[in-house]
Scaffold this motif. Sequence first.
Motif, PDB file in Angstrom:
ATOM      1  N   GLY A  51    -129.838  73.697 -39.577  1.00 24.00           N
ATOM      2  CA  GLY A  51    -131.283  73.942 -39.692  1.00 24.00           C
ATOM      3  C   GLY A  51    -132.043  72.438 -39.281  1.00 24.00           C
ATOM      4  N   GLU A  52    -133.319  72.446 -39.543  1.00 23.46           N
ATOM      5  CA  GLU A  52    -133.972  71.264 -39.018  1.00 23.46           C
ATOM      6  C   GLU A  52    -133.391  70.046 -39.613  1.00 23.46           C
ATOM      7  OE1 GLU A  52    -138.731  69.678 -38.722  1.00 23.46           O
ATOM      8  OE2 GLU A  52    -138.305  71.375 -39.733  1.00 23.46           O
ATOM      9  N   ASN A  53    -133.116  69.828 -40.964  1.00 22.52           N
ATOM     10  CA  ASN A  53    -132.661  68.768 -41.714  1.00 22.52           C
ATOM     11  C   ASN A  53    -131.366  69.212 -42.406  1.00 22.52           C
ATOM     12  OD1 ASN A  53    -134.516  66.780 -40.728  1.00 22.52           O
ATOM     13  ND2 ASN A  53    -136.088  67.836 -41.870  1.00 22.52           N
ATOM     14  N   GLU A  54    -130.748  70.109 -42.070  1.00 21.74           N
ATOM     15  CA  GLU A  54    -129.406  70.612 -42.820  1.00 21.74           C
ATOM     16  C   GLU A  54    -128.148  70.607 -41.920  1.00 21.74           C
ATOM     17  OE1 GLU A  54    -128.227  74.327 -45.764  1.00 21.74           O
ATOM     18  OE2 GLU A  54    -130.340  74.271 -44.973  1.00 21.74           O
ATOM     19  N   TYR A  55    -127.034  70.211 -42.587  1.00 22.37           N
ATOM     20  CA  TYR A  55    -125.826  70.042 -41.767  1.00 22.37           C
ATOM     21  C   TYR A  55    -124.811  70.727 -42.561  1.00 22.37           C
ATOM     22  CZ  TYR A  55    -128.736  66.793 -39.132  1.00 22.37           C
ATOM     23  OH  TYR A  55    -129.655  65.949 -38.562  1.00 22.37           O
ATOM     24  N   GLN A  56    -123.989  71.290 -42.036  1.00 25.30           N
ATOM     25  CA  GLN A  56    -122.563  71.733 -42.912  1.00 25.30           C
ATOM     26  C   GLN A  56    -121.600  71.138 -41.878  1.00 25.30           C
ATOM     27  OE1 GLN A  56    -122.792  75.934 -42.844  1.00 25.30           O
ATOM     28  NE2 GLN A  56    -124.199  76.276 -44.466  1.00 25.30           N
ATOM     29  N   GLY A  57    -120.151  70.952 -42.620  1.00 25.96           N
ATOM     30  CA  GLY A  57    -119.137  70.438 -42.329  1.00 25.96           C
ATOM     31  C   GLY A  57    -118.105  70.588 -43.197  1.00 25.96           C
ATOM     32  N   GLU A  58    -116.786  70.150 -42.616  1.00 20.93           N
ATOM     33  CA  GLU A  58    -115.602  70.009 -43.524  1.00 20.93           C
ATOM     34  C   GLU A  58    -115.160  68.793 -43.418  1.00 20.93           C
ATOM     35  OE1 GLU A  58    -113.132  72.922 -41.773  1.00 20.93           O
ATOM     36  OE2 GLU A  58    -113.804  74.574 -43.450  1.00 20.93           O
ATOM     37  N   MET A  59    -114.717  68.060 -44.611  1.00 18.03           N
ATOM     38  CA  MET A  59    -113.986  66.890 -44.524  1.00 18.03           C
ATOM     39  C   MET A  59    -112.728  66.715 -45.404  1.00 18.03           C
ATOM     40  SD  MET A  59    -115.723  63.230 -45.992  1.00 18.03           S
ATOM     41  CE  MET A  59    -116.734  63.037 -44.667  1.00 18.03           C
ATOM     42  N   HIS A  60    -111.561  66.089 -44.727  1.00  9.81           N
ATOM     43  CA  HIS A  60    -110.702  66.016 -45.584  1.00  9.81           C
ATOM     44  C   HIS A  60    -110.613  64.526 -46.366  1.00  9.81           C
ATOM     45  CE1 HIS A  60    -106.448  64.643 -46.212  1.00  9.81           C
ATOM     46  NE2 HIS A  60    -106.090  65.897 -46.448  1.00  9.81           N
TER      47      HIS A  60
ATOM     48  N   ARG B 205    -108.871  62.022 -49.626  1.00  8.87           N
ATOM     49  CA  ARG B 205    -107.876  61.479 -50.169  1.00  8.87           C
ATOM     50  C   ARG B 205    -108.109  60.376 -50.989  1.00  8.87           C
ATOM     51  NH1 ARG B 205    -102.375  61.773 -50.284  1.00  8.87           N
ATOM     52  NH2 ARG B 205    -102.264  63.194 -48.691  1.00  8.87           N
ATOM     53  N   ILE B 206    -108.062  60.732 -52.325  1.00 13.37           N
ATOM     54  CA  ILE B 206    -108.198  59.638 -53.260  1.00 13.37           C
ATOM     55  C   ILE B 206    -107.054  59.351 -54.187  1.00 13.37           C
ATOM     56  CG2 ILE B 206    -109.635  58.800 -55.237  1.00 13.37           C
ATOM     57  CD1 ILE B 206    -111.957  59.955 -53.866  1.00 13.37           C
ATOM     58  N   GLY B 207    -105.889  58.357 -53.867  1.00 15.14           N
ATOM     59  CA  GLY B 207    -104.994  58.386 -54.649  1.00 15.14           C
ATOM     60  C   GLY B 207    -104.023  59.555 -54.436  1.00 15.14           C
ATOM     61  N   PRO B 208    -103.457  60.375 -55.540  1.00 13.22           N
ATOM     62  CA  PRO B 208    -102.711  61.284 -55.036  1.00 13.22           C
ATOM     63  C   PRO B 208    -103.111  62.685 -55.000  1.00 13.22           C
ATOM     64  CG  PRO B 208    -102.908  60.813 -57.586  1.00 13.22           C
ATOM     65  CD  PRO B 208    -103.562  59.755 -56.721  1.00 13.22           C
ATOM     66  N   VAL B 209    -104.538  62.734 -55.114  1.00 12.35           N
ATOM     67  CA  VAL B 209    -105.286  63.715 -54.736  1.00 12.35           C
ATOM     68  C   VAL B 209    -105.853  64.083 -53.521  1.00 12.35           C
ATOM     69  CG1 VAL B 209    -107.356  65.321 -55.768  1.00 12.35           C
ATOM     70  CG2 VAL B 209    -105.863  64.036 -57.254  1.00 12.35           C
ATOM     71  N   ALA B 210    -105.740  64.944 -52.789  1.00 12.76           N
ATOM     72  CA  ALA B 210    -106.195  65.241 -51.617  1.00 12.76           C
ATOM     73  C   ALA B 210    -106.509  66.846 -50.917  1.00 12.76           C
ATOM     74  CB  ALA B 210    -105.219  64.504 -50.382  1.00 12.76           C
ATOM     75  N   GLY B 211    -107.314  66.952 -50.208  1.00 10.86           N
ATOM     76  CA  GLY B 211    -107.728  68.254 -49.818  1.00 10.86           C
ATOM     77  C   GLY B 211    -108.864  68.171 -48.769  1.00 10.86           C
ATOM     78  N   LEU B 212    -108.979  69.517 -48.320  1.00  8.50           N
ATOM     79  CA  LEU B 212    -110.268  69.949 -47.559  1.00  8.50           C
ATOM     80  C   LEU B 212    -111.509  70.218 -48.249  1.00  8.50           C
ATOM     81  CD1 LEU B 212    -110.820  69.947 -44.462  1.00  8.50           C
ATOM     82  CD2 LEU B 212    -110.226  72.204 -44.495  1.00  8.50           C
ATOM     83  N   PHE B 213    -112.626  69.678 -48.121  1.00 11.48           N
ATOM     84  CA  PHE B 213    -113.930  69.930 -48.820  1.00 11.48           C
ATOM     85  C   PHE B 213    -114.865  70.783 -47.685  1.00 11.48           C
ATOM     86  CE2 PHE B 213    -112.192  67.065 -51.891  1.00 11.48           C
ATOM     87  CZ  PHE B 213    -112.860  67.466 -52.879  1.00 11.48           C
ATOM     88  N   SER B 214    -115.446  71.592 -48.146  1.00 13.30           N
ATOM     89  CA  SER B 214    -116.431  71.946 -47.216  1.00 13.30           C
ATOM     90  C   SER B 214    -117.807  71.944 -47.992  1.00 13.30           C
ATOM     91  CB  SER B 214    -116.130  73.847 -47.408  1.00 13.30           C
ATOM     92  OG  SER B 214    -115.126  73.853 -46.434  1.00 13.30           O
ATOM     93  N   GLY B 215    -118.695  71.386 -47.216  1.00 15.00           N
ATOM     94  CA  GLY B 215    -120.021  71.464 -48.203  1.00 15.00           C
ATOM     95  C   GLY B 215    -121.258  71.023 -47.070  1.00 15.00           C
ATOM     96  N   GLN B 216    -122.262  70.576 -47.655  1.00  9.76           N
ATOM     97  CA  GLN B 216    -123.551  70.722 -46.911  1.00  9.76           C
ATOM     98  C   GLN B 216    -124.426  69.304 -47.040  1.00  9.76           C
ATOM     99  OE1 GLN B 216    -126.210  73.953 -47.866  1.00  9.76           O
ATOM    100  NE2 GLN B 216    -126.646  73.132 -49.804  1.00  9.76           N
ATOM    101  N   VAL B 217    -125.018  69.035 -46.189  1.00 11.65           N
ATOM    102  CA  VAL B 217    -126.105  67.517 -46.248  1.00 11.65           C
ATOM    103  C   VAL B 217    -127.194  68.045 -45.976  1.00 11.65           C
ATOM    104  CG1 VAL B 217    -126.358  65.249 -45.506  1.00 11.65           C
ATOM    105  CG2 VAL B 217    -124.124  66.063 -45.753  1.00 11.65           C
TER     106      VAL B 217
ATOM    107  N   SER C 127    -129.273  64.698 -49.954  1.00 15.17           N
ATOM    108  CA  SER C 127    -128.254  65.230 -50.996  1.00 15.17           C
ATOM    109  C   SER C 127    -127.160  65.893 -50.273  1.00 15.17           C
ATOM    110  CB  SER C 127    -129.145  66.312 -51.635  1.00 15.17           C
ATOM    111  OG  SER C 127    -129.399  67.398 -50.828  1.00 15.17           O
ATOM    112  N   VAL C 128    -125.915  65.870 -51.034  1.00 12.48           N
ATOM    113  CA  VAL C 128    -124.550  66.300 -50.607  1.00 12.48           C
ATOM    114  C   VAL C 128    -124.087  67.182 -51.744  1.00 12.48           C
ATOM    115  CG1 VAL C 128    -122.602  65.524 -49.731  1.00 12.48           C
ATOM    116  CG2 VAL C 128    -124.501  64.138 -49.338  1.00 12.48           C
ATOM    117  N   GLU C 129    -123.580  68.217 -51.108  1.00 15.72           N
ATOM    118  CA  GLU C 129    -122.522  69.063 -52.071  1.00 15.72           C
ATOM    119  C   GLU C 129    -121.472  69.451 -51.265  1.00 15.72           C
ATOM    120  OE1 GLU C 129    -124.455  72.263 -54.169  1.00 15.72           O
ATOM    121  OE2 GLU C 129    -126.385  71.355 -54.343  1.00 15.72           O
ATOM    122  N   GLY C 130    -120.171  69.327 -52.051  1.00 16.10           N
ATOM    123  CA  GLY C 130    -119.165  69.711 -51.405  1.00 16.10           C
ATOM    124  C   GLY C 130    -118.024  70.185 -52.262  1.00 16.10           C
ATOM    125  N   LYS C 131    -117.306  71.261 -51.989  1.00 22.86           N
ATOM    126  CA  LYS C 131    -116.181  71.819 -52.998  1.00 22.86           C
ATOM    127  C   LYS C 131    -114.904  72.077 -52.222  1.00 22.86           C
ATOM    128  CE  LYS C 131    -118.262  76.465 -52.996  1.00 22.86           C
ATOM    129  NZ  LYS C 131    -118.488  77.310 -53.943  1.00 22.86           N
TER     130      LYS C 131
END
Length: 207
Positions: free
Chosen positions: A40-49, A51-63, A77-81
């Motif tokens: 969108g004009e000011n909206e982005y979507q993406g995926e980020m891997h 890792r924080i300590g023993p917890v790691a995984g792929l997040f999908s979200g938007q900015v 504003s950022v949301e990811g899960k």
Amino acid sequence: MKIEGEYIFDGSREQVWEVVRDPEVLATALPGTQSLEQVGENEYQGEMHVRIGPVAGLFSGQVVISDEIPPESLTMSVEGKGKPGFVKGNGSVQLISQGTDKTLMQYQGDMQVGGRLASVGQRMMDSVSKSLLKQGLDSLNQAVLARQTSQTTGVEVEYTPPSESEFATSVAKDMVGEMFSSRRVLWIVGAVVIIIIILAVILLSRG
């Protein structure tokens, strides 16, 4: 969790703004980013891997970018899960000229985390966040310098960001450094307490 700080870029405010608002540059500069596209004009979507300590995984979200005043400031504003949990936050960025070739970035924001991510503890979360943020800004600064060189020489300079493993190694080094720093502080405090006790015993024995 609150995030705030400052960073000095080696470029003009306009040059820094161009890099900060370029999704292709951000996709390579932010550690762990798998994809980042404008939807969108000011909206982005993406995926980020992540890792924080023993917890790691792929997040999908938007900015989402708002309250934009080029080349001075913006709010995001950022949301990811993902399987490790969720991240939600907002923040603001301001660019302040420091002469012709320096720009001060001031940033602040709030972030909420849940799921397994929240189990790693506030201290580790703070350490990793600060380290990743610093590395990301360092990477953006290198992109600014590469563009400057291209404009000056007329030759395209390829900017190669650090790999995800290099980012992870730097995070580990930062955490070890902070751990030793914390131990040093505890040692100093302990030494002061011992000295006070010794002085108290001496004074009491004289009395």
